[in-house]
Scaffold this motif. Structure first.
Motif, mmCIF file in Angstrom:
data_model
loop_
_atom_site.group_PDB
_atom_site.id
_atom_site.type_symbol
_atom_site.label_atom_id
_atom_site.label_comp_id
_atom_site.label_asym_id
_atom_site.label_seq_id
_atom_site.Cartn_x
_atom_site.Cartn_y
_atom_site.Cartn_z
ATOM 1 N N GLN A 1 0.842 -1.211 0.000
ATOM 2 C CA GLN A 1 0.000 0.000 0.000
ATOM 3 C C GLN A 1 0.874 1.258 0.000
ATOM 4 O OE1 GLN A 1 -3.548 0.451 -0.090
ATOM 5 N NE2 GLN A 1 -2.733 2.503 -0.510
ATOM 6 N N ASP A 2 1.939 1.247 0.838
ATOM 7 C CA ASP A 2 2.870 2.385 0.848
ATOM 8 C C ASP A 2 3.440 2.614 -0.552
ATOM 9 O OD1 ASP A 2 2.653 2.627 3.626
ATOM 10 O OD2 ASP A 2 4.500 1.501 4.029
ATOM 11 N N LEU A 3 3.860 1.522 -1.201
ATOM 12 C CA LEU A 3 4.484 1.665 -2.529
ATOM 13 C C LEU A 3 3.496 2.227 -3.543
ATOM 14 C CD1 LEU A 3 6.794 -1.471 -2.841
ATOM 15 C CD2 LEU A 3 7.453 0.920 -2.511
ATOM 16 N N ASP A 4 2.243 1.788 -3.457
ATOM 17 C CA ASP A 4 1.227 2.343 -4.365
ATOM 18 C C ASP A 4 1.101 3.848 -4.129
ATOM 19 O OD1 ASP A 4 0.834 -0.218 -5.241
ATOM 20 O OD2 ASP A 4 -1.078 -0.526 -4.216
ATOM 21 N N ASP A 5 1.079 4.243 -2.850
ATOM 22 C CA ASP A 5 0.974 5.673 -2.520
ATOM 23 C C ASP A 5 2.222 6.429 -2.977
ATOM 24 O OD1 ASP A 5 -1.401 5.009 -1.322
ATOM 25 O OD2 ASP A 5 -0.683 5.218 0.747
ATOM 26 N N ILE A 6 3.379 5.802 -2.804
ATOM 27 C CA ILE A 6 4.644 6.452 -3.170
ATOM 28 C C ILE A 6 4.715 6.673 -4.685
ATOM 29 C CG2 ILE A 6 7.154 6.076 -3.316
ATOM 30 C CD1 ILE A 6 6.942 4.742 -0.497
ATOM 31 N N VAL A 7 4.315 5.657 -5.448
ATOM 32 C CA VAL A 7 4.332 5.795 -6.917
ATOM 33 C C VAL A 7 3.369 6.908 -7.345
ATOM 34 C CG1 VAL A 7 3.741 4.655 -9.098
ATOM 35 C CG2 VAL A 7 5.111 3.446 -7.392
ATOM 36 N N ALA A 8 2.191 6.939 -6.719
ATOM 37 C CA ALA A 8 1.213 7.987 -7.066
ATOM 38 C C ALA A 8 1.792 9.374 -6.747
ATOM 39 C CB ALA A 8 -0.095 7.753 -6.314
ATOM 40 N N LEU A 9 2.422 9.508 -5.579
ATOM 41 C CA LEU A 9 3.044 10.787 -5.207
ATOM 42 C C LEU A 9 4.136 11.159 -6.208
ATOM 43 C CD1 LEU A 9 3.858 10.786 -1.351
ATOM 44 C CD2 LEU A 9 2.450 12.454 -2.569
ATOM 45 N N ALA A 10 4.987 10.183 -6.512
ATOM 46 C CA ALA A 10 6.133 10.438 -7.392
ATOM 47 C C ALA A 10 5.673 10.888 -8.780
ATOM 48 C CB ALA A 10 7.001 9.182 -7.496
ATOM 49 N N LEU A 11 4.584 10.281 -9.270
ATOM 50 C CA LEU A 11 4.102 10.656 -10.602
ATOM 51 C C LEU A 11 3.455 12.043 -10.590
ATOM 52 C CD1 LEU A 11 2.747 7.225 -11.896
ATOM 53 C CD2 LEU A 11 4.854 8.409 -12.582
ATOM 54 N N ARG A 12 2.828 12.402 -9.474
ATOM 55 C CA ARG A 12 2.279 13.767 -9.376
ATOM 56 C C ARG A 12 3.417 14.783 -9.333
ATOM 57 N NH1 ARG A 12 -2.244 14.862 -5.109
ATOM 58 N NH2 ARG A 12 -2.627 16.603 -6.519
#
Ligand code: TMP
Length: 253
Positions: free
Chosen positions: A146-157
């Motif tokens: 779940q953290d990684l999904d959130d991290i990828v979403a943050l990174a792409l934003r």
């Protein structure tokens, strides 16, 4: 008055205890290192530029709703930030092939990637921040799926924001690195962007000439690093001395 307590000293920054619980003061040094500190120098003014530039990018991210640690700039070299528990990963987003990716895969520098690619390195200087697959990150408990999904979403934003801002001033965002940290609101944990966003941790190429305006100037001995960062800051209009062209006197009728 007692000097405030130093909590951590890294290669380019120092963290001090903040004025209130949950805050820190982040001090930007002039030290430049590359290749895991095998190459090092002091670049006069770099800390001041990175303090300003990181403020500029983090404030912009806040304005579009991307959570980050920045609270306010305190002076030329220091900013007040939210204390986070750093996730021990370097999160790298790539739009064009360069650096270690170009080398590893034998790609031509500057080749457009089919889509932005996010990769992770494990933050450990002694190991040289090795690239790690998600499988390792989850198995060793550095972050959950779940953290990684959130991290990828943050990174792409962050990537969309940074690419757009840079595009507006004629600069191509080739790749960059961010770090994220955990903050708690009662029992609820959130991940926010932390550390810094500056030309130390991005690849920035002039769109027309391909001139490098980032730490590769230092890594590859391409010229004066401070001049390159000053050019980025000048184009973004974040230099306090930005009085040359933009503010020419105008006639008032
Ligand atoms: P790389 O191509 O050398 O792996 O670098 C990818 C991006 O990450 C590039 O924008 C530079 C940045 N970076 C850091 O911020 N810190 C580092 O220690 C390294 C190796 C790269």
């Amino acid at each position: 008055m007692a000097r405030r307590k130093k909590l951590y000293e890294g290669k380019a920054k120092v963290l001090y205890e903040g004025p209130e619980p949950g805050t820190l003061v982040q001090y930007f040094k002039d030290d430049a290192t590359a290749f895991n500190a095998q190459k090092r120098d002091v670049i006069e003014g770099k800390g001041v530029l990175n303090n300003r530039l990181s403020e500029f990018f983090m404030t912009g991210l806040t304005a579009i709703g991307v959570p980050n640690h920045f609270i306010k700039r305190l002076n030329m070299r220091e900013q007040l930030i939210r204390q986070v528990e750093i996730v021990p990963l370097e999160i790298i987003v790539r739009n064009f092939a360069a650096g270690s990716m170009a080398k590893r895969l034998g790609l031509e520098e500057g080749m457009a990637l089919p889509r932005p690619i996010v990769e992770f390195s494990y933050k450990d200087d002694a190991l040289g921040d090795p690239l790690v697959p998600e499988e390792y990150i989850i198995a060793f408990g550095w972050a959950t799926q779940q953290d990684l999904d959130d991290i990828v979403a943050l990174a792409l934003r962050v990537n969309d924001f940074m690419s757009g801002v840079m595009h507006g001033v004629g600069i191509k965002l080739v790749d960059f690195k961010i770090e994220v940290g955990r903050v708690w609101d009662n029992d609820f944990m959130r991940l926010i962007v932390a550390d810094e966003i500056s030309p130390d941790s991005c690849r920035l190429w002039d769109m027309d000439t391909g001139q490098k305006l980032d730490k590769d100037v230092f890594r590859q001995d391409l010229g004066n690093l401070s001049d390159a960062y000053t050019e980025v800051a000048r184009r973004l209009g974040v230099l306090p001395t930005n009085v040359t062209h933009a503010t020419k006197p105008t006639l008032i009728n």
